[in-house]
Design an enzyme around this catalytic site. Structure first.
Site, PDB file in Angstrom:
ATOM      1  N   TYR A 137       0.831  -1.212   0.000  1.00 37.30           N
ATOM      2  CA  TYR A 137       0.000   0.000   0.000  1.00 37.30           C
ATOM      3  C   TYR A 137       0.869   1.268   0.000  1.00 37.30           C
ATOM      4  O   TYR A 137       0.498   2.269  -0.619  1.00 37.30           O
ATOM      5  CB  TYR A 137      -0.957  -0.013   1.197  1.00 37.30           C
ATOM      6  CG  TYR A 137      -2.066  -1.024   1.017  1.00 37.30           C
ATOM      7  CD1 TYR A 137      -2.973  -0.897  -0.035  1.00 37.30           C
ATOM      8  CD2 TYR A 137      -2.207  -2.113   1.869  1.00 37.30           C
ATOM      9  CE1 TYR A 137      -3.982  -1.831  -0.231  1.00 37.30           C
ATOM     10  CE2 TYR A 137      -3.213  -3.050   1.683  1.00 37.30           C
ATOM     11  CZ  TYR A 137      -4.096  -2.899   0.641  1.00 37.30           C
ATOM     12  OH  TYR A 137      -5.094  -3.824   0.438  1.00 37.30           O
TER      13      TYR A 137
HETATM   14  C1  LIG Z   1      -1.147  -7.878  -1.919  1.00 37.22           C
HETATM   15  C2  LIG Z   1      -1.307  -8.470  -3.319  1.00 37.22           C
HETATM   16  C3  LIG Z   1      -2.688  -8.126  -3.876  1.00 37.22           C
HETATM   17  C4  LIG Z   1      -0.222  -7.876  -4.229  1.00 37.22           C
HETATM   18  O1  LIG Z   1      -0.342  -8.474  -5.501  1.00 37.22           O
HETATM   19  P1  LIG Z   1       0.962  -8.935  -6.306  1.00 37.22           P
HETATM   20  O2  LIG Z   1       0.539  -9.581  -7.549  1.00 37.22           O
HETATM   21  O3  LIG Z   1       1.777  -9.756  -5.352  1.00 37.22           O
HETATM   22  O4  LIG Z   1       1.730  -7.569  -6.568  1.00 37.22           O
HETATM   23  P2  LIG Z   1       1.993  -6.895  -7.992  1.00 37.22           P
HETATM   24  O5  LIG Z   1       2.821  -7.801  -8.814  1.00 37.22           O
HETATM   25  O6  LIG Z   1       0.717  -6.445  -8.592  1.00 37.22           O
HETATM   26  O7  LIG Z   1       2.818  -5.630  -7.552  1.00 37.22           O
HETATM   27  C5  LIG Z   1       2.473  -4.358  -8.032  1.00 37.22           C
HETATM   28  C6  LIG Z   1       3.567  -3.421  -7.611  1.00 37.22           C
HETATM   29  O8  LIG Z   1       3.633  -3.390  -6.182  1.00 37.22           O
HETATM   30  C7  LIG Z   1       4.931  -3.748  -5.754  1.00 37.22           C
HETATM   31  N1  LIG Z   1       4.819  -4.540  -4.550  1.00 37.22           N
HETATM   32  C8  LIG Z   1       4.156  -5.694  -4.378  1.00 37.22           C
HETATM   33  N2  LIG Z   1       4.260  -6.113  -3.105  1.00 37.22           N
HETATM   34  C9  LIG Z   1       5.023  -5.181  -2.478  1.00 37.22           C
HETATM   35  C10 LIG Z   1       5.532  -5.050  -1.161  1.00 37.22           C
HETATM   36  N3  LIG Z   1       5.258  -5.928  -0.211  1.00 37.22           N
HETATM   37  N4  LIG Z   1       6.273  -3.959  -0.850  1.00 37.22           N
HETATM   38  C11 LIG Z   1       6.566  -3.021  -1.789  1.00 37.22           C
HETATM   39  N5  LIG Z   1       6.131  -3.100  -3.079  1.00 37.22           N
HETATM   40  C12 LIG Z   1       5.374  -4.181  -3.399  1.00 37.22           C
HETATM   41  C13 LIG Z   1       5.514  -4.580  -6.893  1.00 37.22           C
HETATM   42  O9  LIG Z   1       6.928  -4.535  -6.881  1.00 37.22           O
HETATM   43  C14 LIG Z   1       4.940  -3.870  -8.086  1.00 37.22           C
HETATM   44  O10 LIG Z   1       5.689  -2.701  -8.349  1.00 37.22           O
HETATM   45  P3  LIG Z   1       6.186  -2.339  -9.843  1.00 37.22           P
HETATM   46  O11 LIG Z   1       4.906  -2.126 -10.623  1.00 37.22           O
HETATM   47  O12 LIG Z   1       6.964  -1.091  -9.667  1.00 37.22           O
HETATM   48  O13 LIG Z   1       6.958  -3.516 -10.296  1.00 37.22           O
HETATM   49  C15 LIG Z   1      -1.131 -10.012  -3.286  1.00 37.22           C
HETATM   50  O14 LIG Z   1       0.213 -10.326  -2.899  1.00 37.22           O
HETATM   51  C16 LIG Z   1      -2.090 -10.726  -2.388  1.00 37.22           C
HETATM   52  O15 LIG Z   1      -3.242 -10.945  -2.739  1.00 37.22           O
HETATM   53  N6  LIG Z   1      -1.613 -11.157  -1.198  1.00 37.22           N
HETATM   54  C17 LIG Z   1      -2.417 -11.913  -0.273  1.00 37.22           C
HETATM   55  C18 LIG Z   1      -3.525 -11.081   0.319  1.00 37.22           C
HETATM   56  C19 LIG Z   1      -3.009  -9.837   0.998  1.00 37.22           C
HETATM   57  O16 LIG Z   1      -1.993  -9.847   1.688  1.00 37.22           O
HETATM   58  N7  LIG Z   1      -3.783  -8.754   0.808  1.00 37.22           N
HETATM   59  C20 LIG Z   1      -3.520  -7.498   1.441  1.00 37.22           C
HETATM   60  C21 LIG Z   1      -4.306  -7.556   2.682  1.00 37.22           C
HETATM   61  S1  LIG Z   1      -4.450  -6.106   3.554  1.00 37.22           S
END
Ligand SMILES: CC(C)(COP(=O)(O)OP(=O)(O)OC[C@H]1O[C@@H](n2cnc3c(N)ncnc32)[C@H](O)[C@@H]1OP(=O)(O)O)[C@@H](O)C(=O)NCCC(=O)NCCS
Length: 167
Positions: A137
């Protein structure tokens, strides 16, 4: 992959959804439908046309007390402030790391901006499940509220709208 994004309904298949975070998977299966029926949480889902859920998020109204914010965040606000709460957001683990989580968040925030054109909201608020979610976030401009556990983050809806209209 082209995703359909739409409100949760009875035709959707929730059983195989696996975000890697069991509480979020369970919440989708056990509670999201009730939230729809009771008008306590509006859940939107992604699927590829077969109804099998690959992602979801849930939006709801909320109330923030000025005292729960940092001095800067609370500056000149009334005692109670209306945000939109992004209560849940999760993507199936098979799709992680391809930018789709960012697109899912964009889908949620676009809907927040649309809602905010009718019912005013100062912030979008999220309660991060863990440190990983905090990083995710923060990457999208959300800032933590000090001393919150789980970590609460927020971003001005106005600033989100400005970013979206610039794209
Ligand atoms: C959170 C979630 C939706 C992220 O989706 P993802 O497919 O892993 O992330 P993405 O590939 O879309 O990342 C998008 C961008 O965010 C960045 N990003 C992803 N996770 C990150 C983290 N933990 N810290 C910093 N940046 C992050 C990526 O590097 C990417 O940046 P870029 O576009 O500059 O390369 C996914 O991991 C998920 O569903 N997790 C389980 C449920 C969860 O934890 N939800 C949040 C609950 S509050």
């Amino acid at each position: 992959m082209n995703f359909t994004s739409e409100p949760l309904n009875d035709s959707h298949i929730l059983t195989s959804f696996d975000s890697g975070k069991e509480p979020l998977d369970r919440w989708l299966r056990q509670s999201a439908g009730r939230g729809q029926l009771q008008d306590t949480g509006r859940t939107f889902v992604w699927h590829v046309g077969d109804g099998e859920i690959l992602a979801y998020f849930t939006l709801t109204g909320h109330a923030l007390h000025r005292g729960s914010l940092s001095r800067k965040q609370a500056h000149s606000l009334p005692a109670e402030v209306p945000p939109i709460l992004l209560a849940k957001l999760a993507l199936d683990a098979s799709l992680h790391g391809q930018g789709l989580g960012g697109e899912l968040l964009l889908d949620a925030l676009t809907r927040c901006v649309r809602a905010g054109e009718i019912v005013v909201s100062r912030f979008v608020v999220v309660d991060a499940l863990d440190e990983n979610a905090v990083g995710f976030y923060e990457k999208y401009g959300f800032t933590p509220v000090p001393d919150t556990e789980p970590v609460r983050l927020l971003r001005r809806l106005k600033s989100i709208a400005a970013d979206l209209s610039a794209d």
